[in-house]
Write an enzyme that holds these catalytic residues in place. Structure first.
Site, short mmCIF file in Angstrom:
data_model
loop_
_atom_site.label_atom_id
_atom_site.label_comp_id
_atom_site.label_asym_id
_atom_site.label_seq_id
_atom_site.Cartn_x
_atom_site.Cartn_y
_atom_site.Cartn_z
CE1 TYR A 141 -3.33 -2.68 0.13
CE2 TYR A 141 -3.59 -2.35 2.47
CZ TYR A 141 -3.94 -3.01 1.32
OH TYR A 141 -4.90 -3.97 1.34
CE LYS A 191 0.97 -17.62 -2.04
NZ LYS A 191 0.10 -18.79 -1.96
CG ASP A 223 -2.45 -19.95 -0.07
OD1 ASP A 223 -1.68 -19.76 0.89
OD2 ASP A 223 -2.14 -20.69 -1.02
CG ASP A 247 -7.28 -4.19 4.00
OD1 ASP A 247 -8.29 -4.10 4.71
OD2 ASP A 247 -7.09 -3.51 2.98
CG ASP A 251 -12.63 -6.15 6.34
OD1 ASP A 251 -12.44 -5.65 7.46
OD2 ASP A 251 -12.85 -5.47 5.33
#
Ligand code: NAD
Length: 352
Positions: A141, A191, A223, A247, A251
């Site tokens: 980001y 990852k 994942d 992020d 959620d």
């Protein structure tokens, strides 16, 4: 600020922000905390209307003079025509930047009696009691980004993902400390099978782990973590992860719990400073009607006492009171009930 002062900034903001914050303030006041001082400030659309900016200098000054911020919500659709830097939501981003808030903590717990409200099977949901620690200031980001046209004429968008080791070390410490305060299990999500950024992340987390021999550290690819969060969320206690993965996973974990009106969060700086807020927004559709569930903000106040003032007992007391009110059948509209903001606040106060 004197050593025993407990100065807390209260930034209620827009929409349902003032309604839900008022109930959290009542709960804080009911605890008879020595030296408690609450200082109100304007943020968001309310601040824009009064001062011409969503995060005016006087608000920042209040924030800096306090040990923590209790934040309601910002957002006002009628101001969406403003240029981006003046929109209400910029208040949150500005506070993060100005106060160095780099760690986002989001607990997800299914309260007894609410197992049926999630889309998971009740027996799976009942086991959820986890905390996601997400890095907030780095990752893809904040890396260099752009769009370009390739030699063959195709347009390409690109964003650079990177983490420096000190950034990883800092958030790893937050994760390990949080794990020490809970059941001493930390799962680092990355990852590393594909990304160099993640390999460094993993190496640094393993280095930091040496300082926390009591914490059982595990690693999981993102994942798989996404799958495990819905398959067997009860296996997790504290999860630490980067900005992008955090992020999404935070959620996802929130929705495993079932209602937006119950979810608190903290954004922490180095040391004890933090901003505490419900994860929901300003909910303009129900603002001013006394319909909002204030529990997420009340639970945010509990996090504030725990992380910024070390008052674990008082934090646990608030959380138990919310649990008790829910167990007695108190339900806001978000939980399919009819109890209003003030009535829910009253029920939590009674349970205290
Ligand atoms: P929202 O979270 O405000 O509302 C989503 C839905 O959930 C609405 O139907 C709302 O009525 C309901 N809801 C939310 N909180 C509730 C509560 N405590 N009790 C009962 N019901 C509740 O999200 P949105 O509608 O997408 O956004 C509204 C505004 O909030 C936008 O301007 C957005 O930018 C802003 N926003 C701010 C923050 C923040 O302040 N950190 C976070 C998210 C959204």
């Amino acid at each position: 600020m004197s050593a025993d002062a407990m100065r807390i900034a209260v930034f209620a903001g827009d929409g349902i922000g003032p309604e839900v914050t008022a109930e959290a303030v009542r709960v804080l006041q009911a605890l008879d905390l020595p030296g408690l001082e609450l200082v109100e400030g304007d943020v968001g659309g309310a601040a824009y209307r009064k001062h011409g900016h969503p995060l005016p200098p006087e608000t920042l000054e209040i924030a800096r003079s306090c040990g923590a911020i209790l934040f309601g919500a910002v957002g006002d659709f009628s101001l969406d025509h403003l240029e981006r830097r003046l929109r209400p939501e910029q208040a949150v981003l500005g506070l993060r930047k100005e106060l160095g808030l780099f760690a986002n903590l989001r607990p997800a717990t299914v309260f007894k009696g609410l197992e049926d409200l999630t889309t998971l099977r009740p027996e799976v949901a009942a086991k959820i009691d986890l905390l996601i620690v997400r890095e907030l200031n780095g990752d893809v980001y904040f890396g260099e980004k752009g769009t370009r046209t390739l030699d063959d004429g195709r347009r390409q968008g690109w964003d650079m993902m990177s983490y420096a080791e000190d950034e990883v070390r800092r958030i790893a410490h937050t994760g390990f400390k949080a794990a020490m305060g809970r059941s001493k299990k930390l799962c680092s999500v990355d990852k590393a099978n594909v990304l160099e950024t993640s390999q460094l992340w993993r190496d640094v987390v393993i280095e930091v782990a040496r300082e926390y021999p009591e914490v059982e550290l595990s690693h999981m690819y993102v994942d798989n973590a996404a799958m495990q969060l819905v398959k067997n969320p009860g296996q997790f206690d504290v999860i630490v992860t980067g900005n992008l993965f955090g992020d999404i996973l935070s959620d996802q974990a929130s929705m495993c719990v079932g209602s937006i009106g119950l979810l608190a969060s903290a954004s922490l700086a180095e040391g004890t400073y933090g901003l505490y807020e419900p994860i929901h927004g300003s909910a303009p559709d129900i603002a001013g009607q006394g319909l909002a569930n204030p529990m997420a903000t009340i639970l945010s106040a509990a996090m504030l006492l725990r992380h910024s003032f070390g008052l674990e007992d008082q934090a646990a007391r608030i959380e138990a009171a919310v649990g008790k009110a829910l167990a007695q059948g108190v339900r806001g509209g978000d939980l399919g009930g009819t109890d209003g903001t003030r009535a829910i606040g009253d029920a939590v106060l009674a349970a205290l």
